[in-house]
Design an enzyme around this catalytic site. Structure first.
Site, short mmCIF file in Angstrom:
data_model
loop_
_atom_site.label_atom_id
_atom_site.label_comp_id
_atom_site.label_asym_id
_atom_site.label_seq_id
_atom_site.Cartn_x
_atom_site.Cartn_y
_atom_site.Cartn_z
NE ARG A 41 -5.00 109.18 -44.38
CZ ARG A 41 -4.10 109.87 -43.67
NH1 ARG A 41 -2.91 110.09 -44.13
NH2 ARG A 41 -4.43 110.34 -42.50
NE ARG A 45 2.27 111.70 -46.39
CZ ARG A 45 2.55 111.55 -45.10
NH1 ARG A 45 3.56 112.20 -44.57
NH2 ARG A 45 1.83 110.74 -44.35
NE ARG A 54 1.71 118.08 -48.92
CZ ARG A 54 2.46 119.01 -48.36
NH1 ARG A 54 2.64 120.16 -48.96
NH2 ARG A 54 3.04 118.79 -47.20
CG ASP A 90 -6.63 115.86 -42.58
OD1 ASP A 90 -5.87 114.97 -42.94
OD2 ASP A 90 -6.84 116.12 -41.38
CE1 TYR A 166 -4.74 113.80 -34.66
CE2 TYR A 166 -6.84 112.72 -35.02
CZ TYR A 166 -5.46 112.75 -35.17
OH TYR A 166 -4.82 111.73 -35.80
#
Ligand code: CP3
Length: 376
Positions: A41, A45, A54, A90, A166
């Site tokens: 990652r 963010r 973003r 992703d 998921y």
């Protein structure tokens, strides 16, 4: 992305390899001039440049725009001066061409609109539209065109179990009840789901390799929810088959999961070239668990990036001392960098990895040991 990359220069640390060579050689357990480093990652963010993108684009827009995905990937890798870049994408992207739509809810993670629960739902899943994911390969082509050998290029996909969780739970889960319910109660449907996922993921990985990925990382992030017996019975065979199909494309595979201490010997049986370790197991114990013929990646606690510098540096040194300079170690965090992490701390870690590697190399030479981190 103005930061000058210094990896091809000979530094005071004596580094001479390109980041790409250093990373790939470590994946193959070949000697390197310095332990390669990158971060799970690393483009997320916590990084202001990503936040700026973003503010004007959704996560899916970034993923589906090769120019934006490449920019985010390149900016993070250059800013951190790491040895490898992981493509910005992703894990859940393959769900869409399989026929399952989802959204990323702000702050809540992904949500699948109509989770699968039955054999009929599994029958309806498509495996013939993986070409729709070509935007990821296109982004990889742009990043490799930019970096050449300076950086390793990591493509990635989810593992069948983690993606199935998921698809079935509809999002993140604490107990994986619906997933395990299907696995235990309808093993034929489970097997069909695993096979369909492996088909799609192998095609998807092949597209990424074709576009220039040097290595594929397979994220089995939630495999740690399984007992050893269930992992071996319901997950290992299909994962083994996926790993083999990816390796048949000519690249090494990194196989990663969280909370996997008890699963490591079984994860090794997938045949992956590198096993990613989380921070809960000391690196040397993890290495012992996966055995001689496998490289390891890890395993600093990502939350240690919030610690004072002296403590953080000590943890970095601990990982490197446990790795003992033996070929086949890639420095990383034990799970993804979290939002709020100070970017300067991540940059400091990169510098320390290089500094400490040089120091350990000098120490081992002084002691008359075979220099562990040899230059070619
Ligand atoms: O740093 C990078 O290079 C980011 C690229 C990347 C993303 N997702 C973008 C993303 C990677 C490598 C992933 C993998 C991923 N996605 C995993 C496996 C990695 C792991 O941590 O074990 C998983 C489980 C997912 C699914 C997913 N995507 C979740 C659970 C979430 C929400 C939780 C969270 O961390 O926010 C996402 C959203 C997501 N994917 C974000 C990013 C940067 C944050 C949301 C945003 O920017 O809007």
């Amino acid at each position: 992305m103005a930061i000058q990359n210094t990896q091809t220069e000979t530094l005071s640390t004596g580094m001479t390899m390109t980041g790409g060579a250093r990373f790939l050689r470590a994946c193959l357990r070949q000697p390197v001039d310095c332990t390669p480093v990158w971060f799970l990652r690393q483009a997320g963010r916590y990084m202001p440049e990503y936040q700026a993108v973003r503010r004007v684009h959704s996560l899916m827009e970034i993923c589906k725009s090769p120019a934006l995905a490449a920019e985010v990937t390149i900016t993070a890798a250059e800013k951190l001066d790491v040895d490898a870049a992981i493509i910005f994408a992703d894990l859940l992207l393959p769900l869409e061409p399989m026929g399952l739509d989802f959204v990323f809810q702000a702050g809540e993670g992904p949500q699948v609109y109509r989770p699968i629960r039955s054999a009929a739902d599994i029958n309806a899943l498509r495996t013939d539209r993986t070409a729709d994911l070509g935007y990821v390969a296109e982004a990889i082509a742009r990043v490799t065109a930019h970096f050449g050998d300076r950086m390793g290029m990591i493509g990635f996909c989810g593992a069948p179990f983690t993606l199935a969780s998921y698809m079935i739970e509809g999002g993140g889960s604490r107990n994986y009840t619906a997933t395990k319910y299907l696995m235990y109660n309808d093993p034929a449907a489970w097997e069909a789901l695993m096979q369909k996922l492996a088909t799609v993921l192998a095609d998807y990985a092949a597209q990424q390799v074709e576009a220039g990925a040097d290595v594929i990382q397979i994220f089995d992030s939630w495999a740690g929810a399984l007992s050893v017996t269930d992992y071996r019975e319901f997950v290992l065979p299909i994962t083994q088959s996926l790993v083999r199909r990816v390796q048949d494309q000519g690249v090494p595979v990194i196989y990663f999961g969280v909370d996997t201490a008890s699963l490591l010997p079984s994860m090794r049986e997938t045949g992956a070239d590198v096993i990613g370790l989380d921070w809960r197991i000391p690196l040397d114990a993890g290495r012992l668990a996966v055995g001689e013929h496998c490289a390891v990646q890890g395993n600093l606690d990502p939350i240690a990036l919030f610690a004072p510098e002296s403590l953080l540096r000590a943890r970095v040194e601990e990982v490197l001392r446990q790795a003992d300079g033996r070929p086949g170690h890639i420095f990383n965090v034990g799970h993804g960098i979290v939002p709020g992490t100070p970017v300067e701390k991540v940059q400091r870690v990169v510098g320390w990895v290089r500094e400490i590697c040089a120091q350990l190399k000098a120490e081992s030479t002084d002691l008359g040991r075979e220099p562990a981190l040899r230059q070619i």
